[in-house]
Design a protein around this motif. Sequence first.
Motif, mmCIF file in Angstrom:
data_model
loop_
_atom_site.group_PDB
_atom_site.id
_atom_site.type_symbol
_atom_site.label_atom_id
_atom_site.label_comp_id
_atom_site.label_asym_id
_atom_site.label_seq_id
_atom_site.Cartn_x
_atom_site.Cartn_y
_atom_site.Cartn_z
ATOM 1 N N ARG A 19 0.828 -1.210 0.000
ATOM 2 C CA ARG A 19 0.000 0.000 0.000
ATOM 3 C C ARG A 19 0.861 1.257 0.000
ATOM 4 N N TYR A 20 1.910 1.242 0.792
ATOM 5 C CA TYR A 20 2.805 2.403 0.846
ATOM 6 C C TYR A 20 3.509 2.628 -0.487
ATOM 7 N N TYR A 22 2.443 1.820 -3.514
ATOM 8 C CA TYR A 22 1.496 2.378 -4.481
ATOM 9 C C TYR A 22 1.174 3.832 -4.169
ATOM 10 N N GLN A 23 1.110 4.177 -2.887
ATOM 11 C CA GLN A 23 0.875 5.568 -2.505
ATOM 12 C C GLN A 23 2.048 6.444 -2.939
ATOM 13 N N TYR A 24 3.262 5.974 -2.700
ATOM 14 C CA TYR A 24 4.462 6.724 -3.083
ATOM 15 C C TYR A 24 4.541 6.853 -4.601
ATOM 16 N N GLU A 25 4.204 5.785 -5.298
ATOM 17 C CA GLU A 25 4.203 5.802 -6.770
ATOM 18 C C GLU A 25 3.267 6.882 -7.298
ATOM 19 N N LYS A 26 2.081 6.955 -6.715
ATOM 20 C CA LYS A 26 1.092 7.949 -7.165
ATOM 21 C C LYS A 26 1.542 9.365 -6.839
ATOM 22 N N GLU A 27 2.074 9.561 -5.634
ATOM 23 C CA GLU A 27 2.491 10.900 -5.207
ATOM 24 C C GLU A 27 3.659 11.435 -6.025
ATOM 25 N N HIS A 28 4.538 10.543 -6.500
ATOM 26 C CA HIS A 28 5.748 10.980 -7.188
ATOM 27 C C HIS A 28 5.741 10.653 -8.689
ATOM 28 N N TYR A 109 4.146 5.508 7.405
ATOM 29 C CA TYR A 109 4.351 5.960 6.028
ATOM 30 C C TYR A 109 5.452 7.016 5.933
ATOM 31 N N TYR A 110 5.523 7.926 6.889
ATOM 32 C CA TYR A 110 6.573 8.951 6.829
ATOM 33 C C TYR A 110 7.953 8.301 6.862
ATOM 34 N N SER A 113 8.507 6.671 3.463
ATOM 35 C CA SER A 113 8.716 7.587 2.335
ATOM 36 C C SER A 113 10.087 8.259 2.385
#
Length: 236
Positions: A19-20, A22-28, A109-110, A113
Amino acid sequence: MWNIAIVEDEDASRDVLIRYLYQYEKEHNLALTLHTFPDGLRFLEGYQCDYSIVFLDIEMPFLSGMETAKRLRALDDAVCLVFVTNVAQYAVEGYTVQAAGYLLKPVAYYQFSVMLEKLMLTLDRRERSELLLPVSGGMERVDVAAVLYVEVRNHWLYYHTVSGEPKVVRGTMGDTEQQLAPLGFARCSQSYLVNLKYVERVRSDAVLVGGEALTISRARRKPFLKQLTDYLGGVN
């Protein structure tokens, strides 16, 4: 595209990392490919050097994370390795297998990331200095700085290096030139792509590279000399 492996036997911990990522992928705005493994044995089976990052749990059945890491380093000494652990003291052992860092469970998550940002900077620098070549039996990393020139013969590329025996892979000179031109390489003919740092001498019909005389075609001579002059003058 970054190829990432997660070696984790706990479903909940594995799902958090997925999940992390995919979240990082989307944010960056990145392109990540994820592969998951429930233990070190299945991860190492048929291993090829095509991963950018490996997230590795330390406490796993069959084969511990540390033993998995030791076997991994015998196969691949360059992949970025991150330990995921419940116990901070394990992080000290990570230095013996050149771990890039560790994440302490439960992973926030922090924390994740920040670690991934550090790894991405490392990978960006490495991508500019290494080639990942598909050789017989797997993949091999080759230092760009060690490549004298690339030769094409019948759709096969020969990477001639300072170590001697060339690395032979299937490919096109056009794609290779596009990849290596920003790194100080230039075409002197249809057949040769030269690392300009190794040019020893230029004659009317040839360029001397690593003791080898490579033909300069009439059509390529002027642009090749311009690229060489720019390179020597520090323009590239």
